[in-house]
Design a protein around this motif. Sequence first.
Motif, PDB file in Angstrom:
ATOM      1  N   HIS A  84     -50.900  32.951 -37.969  1.00 38.15           N
ATOM      2  CA  HIS A  84     -51.603  34.183 -37.616  1.00 38.15           C
ATOM      3  C   HIS A  84     -50.737  35.373 -38.044  1.00 38.15           C
ATOM      4  CE1 HIS A  84     -52.872  30.985 -34.755  1.00 38.15           C
ATOM      5  NE2 HIS A  84     -54.060  31.436 -35.097  1.00 38.15           N
ATOM      6  N   ASP A 135     -43.067  26.348 -34.938  1.00 42.61           N
ATOM      7  CA  ASP A 135     -44.430  26.198 -34.411  1.00 42.61           C
ATOM      8  C   ASP A 135     -44.555  25.019 -33.436  1.00 42.61           C
ATOM      9  OD1 ASP A 135     -46.991  26.745 -33.878  1.00 42.61           O
ATOM     10  OD2 ASP A 135     -47.794  26.422 -35.881  1.00 42.61           O
ATOM     11  N   GLU A 178     -34.709  33.733 -33.510  1.00 37.83           N
ATOM     12  CA  GLU A 178     -33.936  34.120 -34.692  1.00 37.83           C
ATOM     13  C   GLU A 178     -34.911  34.255 -35.869  1.00 37.83           C
ATOM     14  OE1 GLU A 178     -31.836  30.661 -35.864  1.00 37.83           O
ATOM     15  OE2 GLU A 178     -30.902  31.597 -37.616  1.00 37.83           O
ATOM     16  N   ASP A 179     -34.812  35.355 -36.622  1.00 38.67           N
ATOM     17  CA  ASP A 179     -35.579  35.470 -37.863  1.00 38.67           C
ATOM     18  C   ASP A 179     -34.803  34.688 -38.920  1.00 38.67           C
ATOM     19  OD1 ASP A 179     -36.809  36.102 -40.215  1.00 38.67           O
ATOM     20  OD2 ASP A 179     -36.750  38.272 -39.951  1.00 38.67           O
ATOM     21  N   VAL A 180     -35.309  33.514 -39.265  1.00 43.07           N
ATOM     22  CA  VAL A 180     -34.505  32.604 -40.094  1.00 43.07           C
ATOM     23  C   VAL A 180     -34.397  33.045 -41.551  1.00 43.07           C
ATOM     24  CG1 VAL A 180     -34.957  30.640 -38.575  1.00 43.07           C
ATOM     25  CG2 VAL A 180     -36.410  30.997 -40.569  1.00 43.07           C
ATOM     26  N   ASP A 215     -43.757  26.670 -46.079  1.00 48.50           N
ATOM     27  CA  ASP A 215     -44.106  26.136 -44.755  1.00 48.50           C
ATOM     28  C   ASP A 215     -44.871  24.835 -44.982  1.00 48.50           C
ATOM     29  OD1 ASP A 215     -45.844  25.535 -42.504  1.00 48.50           O
ATOM     30  OD2 ASP A 215     -45.504  27.545 -41.727  1.00 48.50           O
ATOM     31  N   VAL A 220     -45.445  33.321 -44.457  1.00 42.88           N
ATOM     32  CA  VAL A 220     -46.257  32.615 -45.455  1.00 42.88           C
ATOM     33  C   VAL A 220     -47.454  31.867 -44.868  1.00 42.88           C
ATOM     34  CG1 VAL A 220     -44.351  32.381 -47.104  1.00 42.88           C
ATOM     35  CG2 VAL A 220     -44.767  30.542 -45.448  1.00 42.88           C
ATOM     36  N   ALA A 221     -47.517  31.716 -43.538  1.00 42.70           N
ATOM     37  CA  ALA A 221     -48.637  30.981 -42.928  1.00 42.70           C
ATOM     38  C   ALA A 221     -48.870  31.510 -41.519  1.00 42.70           C
ATOM     39  CB  ALA A 221     -48.340  29.480 -42.895  1.00 42.70           C
ATOM     40  N   LYS A 251     -42.697  36.442 -31.782  1.00 46.14           N
ATOM     41  CA  LYS A 251     -43.998  35.774 -31.938  1.00 46.14           C
ATOM     42  C   LYS A 251     -44.821  35.966 -30.665  1.00 46.14           C
ATOM     43  CE  LYS A 251     -46.148  31.295 -32.823  1.00 46.14           C
ATOM     44  NZ  LYS A 251     -46.011  29.928 -33.281  1.00 46.14           N
TER      45      LYS A 251
HETATM   46  N1  LIG Z   1     -38.265  32.076 -36.591  1.00 46.79           N
HETATM   47  C1  LIG Z   1     -38.871  32.473 -37.715  1.00 46.79           C
HETATM   48  N2  LIG Z   1     -38.187  33.201 -38.629  1.00 46.79           N
HETATM   49  C2  LIG Z   1     -38.804  33.609 -39.766  1.00 46.79           C
HETATM   50  N3  LIG Z   1     -40.083  33.350 -40.074  1.00 46.79           N
HETATM   51  C3  LIG Z   1     -40.799  32.638 -39.186  1.00 46.79           C
HETATM   52  C4  LIG Z   1     -40.240  32.154 -37.973  1.00 46.79           C
HETATM   53  N4  LIG Z   1     -41.201  31.480 -37.300  1.00 46.79           N
HETATM   54  C5  LIG Z   1     -42.309  31.535 -38.061  1.00 46.79           C
HETATM   55  N5  LIG Z   1     -42.083  32.240 -39.197  1.00 46.79           N
HETATM   56  C6  LIG Z   1     -43.063  32.581 -40.247  1.00 46.79           C
HETATM   57  O1  LIG Z   1     -44.336  32.712 -39.641  1.00 46.79           O
HETATM   58  C7  LIG Z   1     -45.246  31.743 -40.150  1.00 46.79           C
HETATM   59  C8  LIG Z   1     -46.143  31.224 -39.025  1.00 46.79           C
HETATM   60  O2  LIG Z   1     -45.358  30.724 -37.967  1.00 46.79           O
HETATM   61  P1  LIG Z   1     -45.999  29.759 -36.883  1.00 46.79           P
HETATM   62  O3  LIG Z   1     -44.987  29.614 -35.775  1.00 46.79           O
HETATM   63  O4  LIG Z   1     -46.466  28.521 -37.537  1.00 46.79           O
HETATM   64  O5  LIG Z   1     -47.244  30.604 -36.370  1.00 46.79           O
HETATM   65  P2  LIG Z   1     -48.726  30.157 -35.908  1.00 46.79           P
HETATM   66  O6  LIG Z   1     -48.546  29.563 -34.532  1.00 46.79           O
HETATM   67  O7  LIG Z   1     -49.482  31.437 -35.912  1.00 46.79           O
HETATM   68  O8  LIG Z   1     -49.242  29.146 -36.902  1.00 46.79           O
HETATM   69  C9  LIG Z   1     -44.395  30.696 -40.836  1.00 46.79           C
HETATM   70  O9  LIG Z   1     -45.075  30.098 -41.907  1.00 46.79           O
HETATM   71  C10 LIG Z   1     -43.214  31.524 -41.319  1.00 46.79           C
HETATM   72  O10 LIG Z   1     -43.513  32.168 -42.533  1.00 46.79           O
END
Ligand SMILES: Nc1ncnc2c1ncn2[C@@H]1O[C@H](COP(=O)(O)OP(=O)(O)O)[C@@H](O)[C@H]1O
Length: 313
Positions: free
Chosen positions: A12, A247, A87-89, A100, A9-10, A31
């Motif tokens: 990159h 993040d 973990e994919d939460v 988020d 949802v947020a 990531k």
């Molecule tokens: N461990 C996770 N499991 C599932 N979705 C995740 C996880 N980590 C991040 N996300 C998804 O990815 C998006 C961006 O993650 P984030 O770590 O904030 O990335 P960035 O550093 O690019 O801002 C979150 O808003 C969420 O939707």
Amino acid sequence: MLKVPDHQVAGHQASNGQLGPLIDDSGRFYKPLQDDDRGSKEVAFYSSFSSNTRVPGHIRRLFPVFYGTQLLEASDGSGLRPHLVLEDVVSSSSHPSVMDIKIGSRTWYPEASEDYIQRCFKKDRETSSLSLGFRISGLQIYGNEESGFWKPERKLVQNLSAADVRVVLKKFVSSNLPVDPNSDPDCSFAASVYGGSSGILAQLLELKAWFEDQTMYHLNSCSVLLVYEKEKVLKGERSEAEVKLIDFAHVTEGKGIIDHNFLGGLCSLIKFISEILTSPDDCTTKACLRDSEKDKEILTSPDECTTKVCLQD
Ligand SMILES: Nc1ncnc2c1ncn2[C@@H]1O[C@H](COP(=O)(O)OP(=O)(O)O)[C@@H](O)[C@H]1O
Ligand SMILES: O=P(O)(O)O[C@@H]1[C@@H](OP(=O)(O)O)[C@H](OP(=O)(O)O)[C@H](O)[C@H](OP(=O)(O)O)[C@H]1OP(=O)(O)O
């Protein structure tokens, strides 16, 4: 087989040949490490946190499990790149509602570069961060099979007023369709998602109690992810609503000082959610969130309890 997560949802995103996270069918979230020191800082945080025996178990479960790093083909076609393996939460949900929320009235921190501080300062001022202590960075809410997800344009939800944030937090736990501008959010899932001894409010309160004490980490620019599955609530199954912190590219050492920026933002979010639980009907709200900035229309009446928000066609 690695794929682009459609539940993101947020942040990159790996669509259109960009660098972004990937998932697989085993429930892991990959990531990519960014080129500057953000990637290595996030690895350093997860490594420190996952081996830190001073972190209690009930707090550890509010963070994604960390499985180290792995070299993978990056989503932008640039070749092999190290990825955080997390973990994919949301992997256990077929139609997850996800929000988020970036915590803190400031996302910058003294150790950051002047350029970064200036960019953050501008964003914090232009979004709800400065006024509310947090901003909604992005969200998706599942309606039903026919309507699918409501996923408003991110820039539209980042600078909402307090009244509009309340509407969105209500929509998140309502049975009526989030896209429907004419229906007031009924908050019918509030008790099972936000409330209860293991609901979102209880988890946020546990986190708050820890932040009132811990002085090891300052979680700058970090988000809480709220996740639940509407279908499970509708079937009367346990919703297992979850709070997960994500993040950590800007975490700094706490140096014996509490993270008052994170704590303050968290308290503000807790207040919004508590009020929805204690008095869900105290405001008459009509909401429609349009998809494009051009069409954005926010009408807030002088009467503080009558709000009309437009975020969707
Ligand atoms: N461990 C996770 N499991 C599932 N979705 C995740 C996880 N980590 C991040 N996300 C998804 O990815 C998006 C961006 O993650 P984030 O770590 O904030 O990335 P960035 O550093 O690019 O801002 C979150 O808003 C969420 O939707
Ligand atoms: O690139 P942008 O403008 O989308 O900004 C990103 C932010 O998006 P947003 O401000 O919410 O629209 C983004 O915020 P979200 O995680 O999406 O809330 C991050 O702050 C990202 O920085 P970093 O990877 O954490 O250092 C930010 O990336 P950088 O600009 O720092 O590369």
